[in-house]
Scaffold this active site. Structure first.
Site, mmCIF file in Angstrom:
data_model
loop_
_atom_site.group_PDB
_atom_site.id
_atom_site.type_symbol
_atom_site.label_atom_id
_atom_site.label_comp_id
_atom_site.label_asym_id
_atom_site.label_seq_id
_atom_site.Cartn_x
_atom_site.Cartn_y
_atom_site.Cartn_z
ATOM 1 N N THR A 17 15.320 3.390 -9.765
ATOM 2 C CA THR A 17 15.188 4.715 -10.423
ATOM 3 C C THR A 17 16.055 4.808 -11.356
ATOM 4 O O THR A 17 15.707 5.404 -12.613
ATOM 5 C CB THR A 17 15.236 5.768 -9.515
ATOM 6 O OG1 THR A 17 14.166 5.678 -8.462
ATOM 7 C CG2 THR A 17 14.722 7.116 -10.278
ATOM 8 N N LYS A 38 5.719 6.559 -10.834
ATOM 9 C CA LYS A 38 6.061 6.014 -9.466
ATOM 10 C C LYS A 38 4.954 6.077 -8.802
ATOM 11 O O LYS A 38 4.538 7.253 -8.523
ATOM 12 C CB LYS A 38 7.147 6.955 -8.940
ATOM 13 C CG LYS A 38 7.619 6.587 -7.724
ATOM 14 C CD LYS A 38 8.618 5.392 -7.673
ATOM 15 C CE LYS A 38 9.296 5.160 -6.213
ATOM 16 N NZ LYS A 38 10.224 4.039 -6.119
ATOM 17 N N ASP A 51 12.988 10.532 -6.658
ATOM 18 C CA ASP A 51 12.892 9.547 -7.777
ATOM 19 C C ASP A 51 11.836 10.108 -8.619
ATOM 20 O O ASP A 51 12.044 9.613 -9.816
ATOM 21 C CB ASP A 51 12.147 8.194 -7.008
ATOM 22 C CG ASP A 51 13.143 7.412 -5.943
ATOM 23 O OD1 ASP A 51 14.495 7.860 -6.010
ATOM 24 O OD2 ASP A 51 12.860 6.517 -5.458
ATOM 25 N N GLU A 112 7.946 2.247 -12.019
ATOM 26 C CA GLU A 112 8.762 2.043 -10.906
ATOM 27 C C GLU A 112 7.963 1.639 -9.640
ATOM 28 O O GLU A 112 7.413 2.592 -9.004
ATOM 29 C CB GLU A 112 9.874 2.928 -10.614
ATOM 30 C CG GLU A 112 11.076 2.623 -9.688
ATOM 31 C CD GLU A 112 11.571 3.765 -9.091
ATOM 32 O OE1 GLU A 112 12.418 3.537 -8.129
ATOM 33 O OE2 GLU A 112 11.686 4.670 -9.927
ATOM 34 N N GLY A 113 8.249 0.248 -9.092
ATOM 35 C CA GLY A 113 7.756 0.055 -7.784
ATOM 36 C C GLY A 113 8.421 0.635 -6.627
ATOM 37 O O GLY A 113 9.438 1.280 -6.930
ATOM 38 N N ALA A 114 7.782 0.406 -5.420
ATOM 39 C CA ALA A 114 8.429 0.806 -4.295
ATOM 40 C C ALA A 114 9.295 -0.192 -3.405
ATOM 41 O O ALA A 114 8.266 -1.165 -3.229
ATOM 42 C CB ALA A 114 7.374 1.546 -3.655
ATOM 43 N N GLY A 115 10.490 -0.170 -3.216
ATOM 44 C CA GLY A 115 10.994 -1.132 -2.372
ATOM 45 C C GLY A 115 10.916 -2.383 -3.361
ATOM 46 O O GLY A 115 11.331 -2.349 -4.556
ATOM 47 N N ASN A 172 22.852 -4.847 -11.552
ATOM 48 C CA ASN A 172 23.298 -3.276 -10.907
ATOM 49 C C ASN A 172 24.393 -3.233 -10.017
ATOM 50 O O ASN A 172 24.335 -3.655 -9.130
ATOM 51 C CB ASN A 172 22.202 -2.414 -10.490
ATOM 52 C CG ASN A 172 22.699 -0.843 -10.586
ATOM 53 O OD1 ASN A 172 23.733 -0.353 -11.157
ATOM 54 N ND2 ASN A 172 21.752 -0.141 -9.593
#
Length: 219
Positions: A17, A38, A51, A112-115, A172
């Site tokens: 995110t 999302k 998010d 943005e994907g999940a997981g 990151n």
């Protein structure tokens, strides 16, 4: 040219995110109309999905929430389990229509994907199927911590197996105590077949670090 990117991660909690929001602000700074999406979120806090709220705040156009976030579930569990508990079947066609609606309003859509990339969305399909359905280049957020090399390389393999372009990756730094950080980043630079778009220090605002990276993406 209208364009989009699918942001995935080596795991959950690696900063997808934050990176997505930084990209949105970077593209907005280039004069583009940018909106975040999302498609599926699981895990609310006091009735809010943070998010989604962050993506909306980082976008520079107003879009209907039903397009920004077609599926939202309260429990912080895998999307396919959260959906089953809610008596819902996540339908990729619904997400495709929402994406097309956003694309008609914006120059760029950051999805943005999940997981992680292969997280199950329903009984048959995963995040990879969603990225393919949207036909988007993929950006990988690598959470730099112990074990990230294996996670990043396996995820990159899955991205290539999907047939989608690998647009690049972001390191990151989520573990301030990670040993030999520079060596790990260098290893991924050597082995990942995609450009390093940015290295994000631990617990710092990322906009300044990601602006130049956005220029590396083909729009």
């Amino acid at each position: 040219m209208r364009q989009g990117y699918f942001v995935t991660g080596t795991d959950t909690g690696v900063g997808k995110t934050t990176i997505s929001c930084a990209l949105l602000r970077a593209f907005a700074a280039q004069g583009k109309k940018a909106v975040g999406m999302k498609p599926v979120v699981a895990g609310s806090e006091n009735g809010r999905w943070h998010d989604v709220e962050q993506l909306i705040a980082a976008s520079n156009i107003n879009a209907a929430r039903e397009y920004v976030n077609p599926y939202a579930f309260d429990p912080p569990v895998s999307p396919h389990i959260a959906a089953r508990q809610a008596g819902v079947d996540i339908d990729l066609a619904v997400i495709q229509r929402a994406y097309q609606a956003l694309s008609s309003q914006a120059d760029i859509v950051i999805v943005e994907g999940a997981g992680g990339f292969l997280v199950p969305l329903n009984a048959r399909q995963t995040g990879a199927d969603l990225a393919r359905a949207l036909n988007l280049p993929v950006i990988l957020v690598a959470g730099m911590r112990l074990g990230c090399l294996n996670h990043a390389l396996l995820t990159a393999q899955a991205i290539h197996a999907s047939g989608l372009p690998f647009a690049g990756w972001v390191a990151n730094c989520i573990d301030p105590q990670m040993q030999v950080l520079e060596e790990n980043i260098a290893t991924l630079e050597q082995r990942l077949d995609g450009p390093l778009l940015g290295v994000v220090p631990f617990d710092l605002e990322m906009d300044v670090h990601i602006h130049e990276s956005a220029g590396l993406l083909e729009l």
